[in-house]
Design a protein around this motif. Sequence first.
Motif, PDB file in Angstrom:
ATOM      1  N   ALA A   1       0.793  -1.244   0.000  1.00 41.40           N
ATOM      2  CA  ALA A   1       0.000   0.000   0.000  1.00 41.40           C
ATOM      3  C   ALA A   1       0.827   1.297   0.000  1.00 41.40           C
ATOM      4  O   ALA A   1       0.545   2.188  -0.807  1.00 41.40           O
ATOM      5  CB  ALA A   1      -0.997  -0.016   1.146  1.00 41.40           C
ATOM      6  N   PRO A   2       1.852   1.426   0.839  1.00 41.83           N
ATOM      7  CA  PRO A   2       2.568   2.717   0.817  1.00 41.83           C
ATOM      8  C   PRO A   2       3.231   2.977  -0.545  1.00 41.83           C
ATOM      9  O   PRO A   2       3.256   4.127  -1.009  1.00 41.83           O
ATOM     10  CB  PRO A   2       3.631   2.557   1.912  1.00 41.83           C
ATOM     11  CG  PRO A   2       3.160   1.417   2.754  1.00 41.83           C
ATOM     12  CD  PRO A   2       2.359   0.519   1.873  1.00 41.83           C
TER      13      PRO A   2
ATOM     14  N   ASN B   1       0.229   3.633  -3.146  1.00 44.43           N
ATOM     15  CA  ASN B   1      -0.418   4.946  -2.940  1.00 44.43           C
ATOM     16  C   ASN B   1       0.461   6.087  -3.444  1.00 44.43           C
ATOM     17  O   ASN B   1      -0.034   7.007  -4.101  1.00 44.43           O
ATOM     18  CB  ASN B   1      -0.742   5.154  -1.456  1.00 44.43           C
ATOM     19  CG  ASN B   1      -1.965   4.341  -1.008  1.00 44.43           C
ATOM     20  OD1 ASN B   1      -2.461   3.511  -1.756  1.00 44.43           O
ATOM     21  ND2 ASN B   1      -2.425   4.592   0.209  1.00 44.43           N
TER      22      ASN B   1
ATOM     23  N   ARG C   1       0.451   5.950  -7.287  1.00 39.80           N
ATOM     24  CA  ARG C   1      -0.864   6.357  -7.787  1.00 39.80           C
ATOM     25  C   ARG C   1      -1.091   7.863  -7.611  1.00 39.80           C
ATOM     26  O   ARG C   1      -1.569   8.540  -8.526  1.00 39.80           O
ATOM     27  CB  ARG C   1      -1.934   5.589  -6.999  1.00 39.80           C
ATOM     28  CG  ARG C   1      -3.347   6.066  -7.246  1.00 39.80           C
ATOM     29  CD  ARG C   1      -4.266   5.650  -6.120  1.00 39.80           C
ATOM     30  NE  ARG C   1      -3.924   6.331  -4.873  1.00 39.80           N
ATOM     31  CZ  ARG C   1      -4.384   5.985  -3.682  1.00 39.80           C
ATOM     32  NH1 ARG C   1      -5.176   4.947  -3.556  1.00 39.80           N
ATOM     33  NH2 ARG C   1      -4.037   6.666  -2.600  1.00 39.80           N
TER      34      ARG C   1
ATOM     35  N   ASP D   1      -8.397   1.693  -8.746  1.00 45.21           N
ATOM     36  CA  ASP D   1      -8.970   2.899  -8.147  1.00 45.21           C
ATOM     37  C   ASP D   1      -8.630   4.160  -8.918  1.00 45.21           C
ATOM     38  O   ASP D   1      -8.944   5.258  -8.477  1.00 45.21           O
ATOM     39  CB  ASP D   1      -8.524   3.022  -6.679  1.00 45.21           C
ATOM     40  CG  ASP D   1      -7.021   3.265  -6.534  1.00 45.21           C
ATOM     41  OD1 ASP D   1      -6.317   3.402  -7.561  1.00 45.21           O
ATOM     42  OD2 ASP D   1      -6.542   3.329  -5.391  1.00 45.21           O
TER      43      ASP D   1
HETATM   44  C1  LIG Z   1      -3.714   4.087   0.611  1.00 43.02           C
HETATM   45  O1  LIG Z   1      -4.799   4.784   0.055  1.00 43.02           O
HETATM   46  C2  LIG Z   1      -6.090   4.324   0.458  1.00 43.02           C
HETATM   47  C3  LIG Z   1      -7.122   5.204  -0.224  1.00 43.02           C
HETATM   48  O2  LIG Z   1      -7.164   4.913  -1.576  1.00 43.02           O
HETATM   49  C4  LIG Z   1      -6.238   4.424   1.964  1.00 43.02           C
HETATM   50  O3  LIG Z   1      -7.474   3.867   2.343  1.00 43.02           O
HETATM   51  C5  LIG Z   1      -5.126   3.663   2.640  1.00 43.02           C
HETATM   52  O4  LIG Z   1      -5.198   3.844   4.026  1.00 43.02           O
HETATM   53  C6  LIG Z   1      -3.760   4.145   2.127  1.00 43.02           C
HETATM   54  N1  LIG Z   1      -2.743   3.309   2.724  1.00 43.02           N
HETATM   55  C7  LIG Z   1      -1.533   3.733   3.045  1.00 43.02           C
HETATM   56  C8  LIG Z   1      -0.647   2.773   3.728  1.00 43.02           C
HETATM   57  O5  LIG Z   1      -1.177   4.857   2.784  1.00 43.02           O
END
Ligand SMILES: *[C@@H]1O[C@H](CO)[C@@H](O)[C@H](O)[C@H]1NC(C)=O
Length: 431
Positions: A322-323, A326, A329, A348
């Motif tokens: 995710a980091p 994100n 993206r 997304d």
């Molecule tokens: C990544 O982005 C999503 C929203 O699209 C968010 O819900 C999530 O917490 C974010 N995660 C991190 C680790 O930044």
Amino acid sequence: MAMRTILFSLALLCISLVHGLNPKCETSDQGSTLQVFHVYSPCSPFRPSKPLSWEDSILQMQTEDQTRLQYLASLVARRSVVPIASGRQIIQSPTYIVRAKIGTPPQTLLLAMDTSNDAAWVPCTGCEGCSSTLFASAKSTTYKTLGCGAPQCKQVPNPTCGGSACSFNLTYGGSSIAANLSQDTVTLATDPIPGYTFGCIQKTTGNSVPPQGLLGLGRGSLSLLSQTQNLYQSTFSYCLPSFKSLNFSGSLRLGPVAQPKRIKYTPLLRNPRRSSLYYVNLQAIRVGRTIVNIPPSALAFNPTTGAGTIFDSGTVFTRLVAPAYNATRDEFRRRVKVPTVTSLGGFDTCYNVPIVAPTITFMFAGMNVTLPPDNILIHSTAGSTTCLAMAAAPDNVNSVLNVIANMQQQNHRLLFDVPNSRLGVARELCT
Ligand SMILES: *[C@@H]1O[C@H](CO)[C@@H](O)[C@H](O)[C@H]1NC(C)=O
Ligand SMILES: *[C@@H]1O[C@H](CO)[C@@H](O)[C@H](O)[C@H]1NC(C)=O
Ligand SMILES: *[C@@H]1O[C@H](CO)[C@@H](O)[C@H](O)[C@H]1NC(C)=O
Ligand SMILES: *[C@@H]1O[C@H](CO)[C@@H](O)[C@H](O)[C@H]1NC(C)=O
Ligand SMILES: *[C@@H]1O[C@H](CO)[C@@H](O)[C@H](O)[C@H]1NC(C)=O
């Protein structure tokens, strides 16, 4: 979840049961090079009998990816190494298939290519629950089952020795496979490999076992690479055709001969706890000219947790933890500058107007790979929707693995040079 299950079952129902490749595609494989077909290619008997809509095919591929990522995550989380068939868990994403000839006289079977699996297996005659072309072992004069005393039997998980044959079971989700450990001559293109050890499937239950056989291109013991050391010297390359040009076939080239000389390399990393996976060191990601701000821990290789980055032929869309996702993206959206962002299934970052997309560069140790738009964006047939074809790794299970998937590998040659512990990437139009 229920929706996913329904979609997946529908997809399986739609798989046609025509045997073998479409006769128009029966040009023979030459030397040590095999043609590679997308499973939805007009050549493939596994293409859906009714074409799926764009949205449905994306959702289906995402569903299969989800299952595969859970499988990959389970691999990296494991404590010990089980050399064959990835422990008791199996999954093959049948995205790209090749032909192999098995037995004497040879019978042609289709096998899915899988770089994250060591095992080879084929559905055999008499198999309960198999749906596809079957290997008739009784018609082969060179076929034999391996006994319980065979050294290879010690490398399969939970062997049973009811008769004299070495049998083993594998489970995946609600599905299972029971197979006999067997040997026969396997011919890849024009190379005969006598006494090749594989699983002859006797029974499958559940509906998540795809119909074709499996050609594992991982590097553990009992893998193709380990069994063909003298012939191929643990070296192979492939070029995957884009699923936008399903009439094209790519190629799987086995052995060090005729591999590209001009190619950029990054070192392969070894994870002793999961020796078959092809780990590399992804150091940073660039969007356009901006290196995005990713915490180093999101990319770091850690053999203990299994964290890091792998190249995988069986996942369709690249997943980043995710980091990392994100940050990539967010920079992508910033560069596209279209305020209205929509989603499609697990994607997304979709747009309903034409966009000008920045390039994305994976910066590996010693090698930058800049992806053109064809490897980054997926467009609806009508051209009205465009999505960034990557996603965050599922955050439920052991989400530590970045997976460079096959959509991002299409129209590139990937050279796996295990003896020199390096992976090469070069742009190539696969036809
Ligand atoms: C990544 O982005 C999503 C929203 O699209 C968010 O819900 C999530 O917490 C974010 N995660 C991190 C680790 O930044
Ligand atoms: C596979 O093993 C089972 C159990 O040992 C045996 O009954 C069966 O005949 C074997 N099948 C083949 C094709 O050898
Ligand atoms: C493997 O599967 C077969 C057939 O489904 C079953 O008879 C056998 O008991 C299983 N063996 C193990 C070790 O689970
Ligand atoms: C692919 O081949 C089929 C027949 O084999 C043909 O009908 C179709 O037009 C071809 N598609 C493209 C995009 O070339
Ligand atoms: C990759 O690109 C960066 C600039 O973004 C450059 O500094 C670096 O030297 C490049 N690496 C290689 C191996 O070419």
